[in-house]
Motif scaffolding. Sequence first.
Motif, short mmCIF file in Angstrom:
data_model
loop_
_atom_site.label_atom_id
_atom_site.label_comp_id
_atom_site.label_asym_id
_atom_site.label_seq_id
_atom_site.Cartn_x
_atom_site.Cartn_y
_atom_site.Cartn_z
N SER A 87 -12.47 -35.51 -38.56
CA SER A 87 -13.53 -35.02 -37.69
C SER A 87 -13.07 -35.07 -36.25
O SER A 87 -11.97 -35.54 -35.94
CB SER A 87 -14.78 -35.90 -37.88
N VAL A 88 -13.93 -34.60 -35.36
CA VAL A 88 -13.73 -34.80 -33.93
C VAL A 88 -14.73 -35.86 -33.48
O VAL A 88 -15.93 -35.74 -33.75
CB VAL A 88 -13.93 -33.50 -33.13
N TYR A 89 -14.23 -36.88 -32.81
CA TYR A 89 -15.07 -38.00 -32.39
C TYR A 89 -15.27 -37.97 -30.88
O TYR A 89 -14.33 -37.76 -30.12
CB TYR A 89 -14.41 -39.32 -32.80
N PHE A 90 -16.50 -38.18 -30.49
CA PHE A 90 -16.83 -38.24 -29.06
C PHE A 90 -17.51 -39.56 -28.74
O PHE A 90 -18.44 -39.98 -29.43
CB PHE A 90 -17.77 -37.11 -28.65
N CYS A 91 -17.05 -40.17 -27.68
CA CYS A 91 -17.73 -41.31 -27.10
C CYS A 91 -18.59 -40.79 -25.96
O CYS A 91 -18.22 -39.82 -25.27
CB CYS A 91 -16.69 -42.30 -26.56
N ALA A 92 -19.75 -41.42 -25.74
CA ALA A 92 -20.62 -40.99 -24.65
C ALA A 92 -21.26 -42.21 -24.02
O ALA A 92 -21.48 -43.23 -24.68
CB ALA A 92 -21.70 -40.04 -25.16
N SER A 93 -21.54 -42.12 -22.74
CA SER A 93 -22.29 -43.17 -22.06
C SER A 93 -23.45 -42.53 -21.30
O SER A 93 -23.38 -41.36 -20.92
CB SER A 93 -21.41 -43.98 -21.11
N SER A 94 -24.52 -43.31 -21.14
CA SER A 94 -25.73 -42.79 -20.49
C SER A 94 -26.36 -43.85 -19.62
O SER A 94 -26.32 -45.05 -19.94
CB SER A 94 -26.77 -42.36 -21.53
N TYR A 95 -26.98 -43.39 -18.54
CA TYR A 95 -27.86 -44.24 -17.77
C TYR A 95 -29.27 -44.00 -18.29
O TYR A 95 -29.73 -42.86 -18.35
CB TYR A 95 -27.78 -43.89 -16.28
N LEU A 96 -29.95 -45.06 -18.69
CA LEU A 96 -31.26 -44.91 -19.31
C LEU A 96 -32.35 -44.84 -18.25
O LEU A 96 -33.19 -45.73 -18.13
CB LEU A 96 -31.53 -46.07 -20.28
#
Lengths: 114, 112
Positions: A87-96
Amino acid sequence: NAGVTQTPKFQVLKTGQSMTLQCAQDMNHEYMSWYRQDPGMGLRLIHYSVGAGITDQGEVPNGYNVSRSTTEDFPLRLLSAAPSQTSVYFCASSYLGLERTEAFFGQGTRLTVV
Amino acid sequence: GENVEQHPSTLSVQEGDSAVIKCTYSDSASNYFPWYKQELGKRPQLIIDIRSNVGEKKDQRIAVTLNKTAKHFSLHITETQPEDSAVYFCAPSLSGYSTLTFGKGTMLLVSP
């Protein structure tokens, strides 16, 4: 500003091998997550974390482990790779934020398990 | 959890036409409605978002409209250009909380 840095970009594994996908962010975001992207399936959540020391399972967690020892880093471990994890894996970060919860993605890792 | 559906799954238009992609969600508590664009081989990126207290938002050629009663929101692209060709994802959520559930995506192809 580096944003979200994800390594490696490409990886080929043999069935049964283990590996760790690295993810680091420099935006001091509380929330980090891992997604896998398969054709026609969109982005499916594997694991996520709302802060250091706190992780939880997403929609497709089986075969993967995560840990969050620091705010910056959120590695994803494949315990015993299987062809279904190609698969293609993505990491993500967010400000809540209450106004916006924007996800910033890493460049992605294309993983092939043979 | 949130159940998200996008329609259509693929959309082909001629350059200069308009394109509309619809996202339907299940959680009536959702109050934040973003659209992401993913070009071929690239990472998804936020292109426009809207909150539940606003019915429509425009940014040049793109706009998002929200029908909270019917629980759907739409991405509108006018005067499409070949560089609009990409996969578009919606991700409705309750802002301030963690998990983002993405739709399965809509592949938009703009032919010159």
